[in-house]
Design an enzyme around this catalytic site. Structure first.
Site, mmCIF file in Angstrom:
data_model
loop_
_atom_site.group_PDB
_atom_site.id
_atom_site.type_symbol
_atom_site.label_atom_id
_atom_site.label_comp_id
_atom_site.label_asym_id
_atom_site.label_seq_id
_atom_site.Cartn_x
_atom_site.Cartn_y
_atom_site.Cartn_z
ATOM 1 N N ALA A 269 37.017 41.702 39.339
ATOM 2 C CA ALA A 269 37.008 42.145 40.847
ATOM 3 C C ALA A 269 38.076 41.563 41.715
ATOM 4 C CB ALA A 269 35.719 41.962 41.349
ATOM 5 N N ASP A 270 38.218 42.599 42.653
ATOM 6 C CA ASP A 270 39.189 42.077 43.780
ATOM 7 C C ASP A 270 38.859 42.718 45.000
ATOM 8 O OD1 ASP A 270 42.255 40.739 44.382
ATOM 9 O OD2 ASP A 270 42.114 42.458 45.283
ATOM 10 N N THR A 271 38.854 41.954 46.124
ATOM 11 C CA THR A 271 38.704 42.592 47.473
ATOM 12 C C THR A 271 39.897 42.177 48.491
ATOM 13 O OG1 THR A 271 36.455 41.502 47.016
ATOM 14 C CG2 THR A 271 37.049 42.003 49.328
#
Length: 193
Positions: free
Chosen positions: A76-78
């Site tokens: 994931a990446d935010t």
């Protein structure tokens, strides 16, 4: 729950304690595996909504050569997106201060991209949440930075920390997405593996 996942060893590829905590909340057994120095750059030509998924997929591709046949990988990446563009993680106190000052008294978007990959399947999605911050004073920003040192968080803040308690007026979308992992959507996607 999710009997279909019993055939996999679940791997969360993340250094984030928040993502580990959130995935644990789904009552799924998993291990954490981290490869350092993954390239998190992205082409200038892609839309802001696509950046986190692009980076999540890049992270997954970095792990792919080491994956066993029975593993299911989650990356994931935010990012935080404002009218000025993308905010990643602040490099230092000055950047964190500038980020919080810019977020103060404005609405911003938090976008998380998630990639779920096995040897035969690769699914990705993005979730967007809008966060409305109250006006933050210098004293409040400095207190938060001194006490919480949020340099590992996109936008320089953790919604689950003091600044979220006193600064967030409203959220439109997933609270857990703002923390870094949209677990409701992740759970729905995992049903199909």
């Amino acid at each position: 729950m999710l009997e279909n996942l019993k055939k996999y060893k679940i791997v969360l590829a993340s250094n984030s304690p928040r993502r580990r905590n959130l995935l644990s909340g789904l009552d799924i057994d998993f291990e954490v595996r981290v490869i350092s120095d993954i390239d998190e750059s992205y082409p200038d030509s892609i839309d802001s909504m696509e950046i986190p998924l692009y980076i999540a997929r890049s992270k997954a591709e970095a792990y792919k050569p080491t994956m066993a046949d029975d593993e299911l990988l989650i990356t994931a990446d935010t990012i935080v997106w404002t009218f000025d563009g993308v905010m990643g993680k602040p490099a230092n106190r000055e950047e964190a201060y500038a980020m919080l000052h810019a977020l103060s008294d404005h609405v911003h978007q938090v976008i998380t991209g998630v990639c779920i990959m096995t040897k035969d399947k690769n699914v990705g999605f993005s979730v967007e949440s809008a966060v409305c911050f109250a006006k933050l004073g210098d004293e409040e920003i400095n207190y938060y930075l001194d006490k919480y040192k949020p340099y590992d968080k996109a936008g320089g803040y953790g919604i689950q920390e003091w600044i979220g308690y006193i600064g967030v007026e409203a959220i439109n979308g997933s609270f857990y997405n703002v923390m870094g992992l949209p677990v409701q959507k992740l759970y729905q996607e995992l049903k199909h593996f």
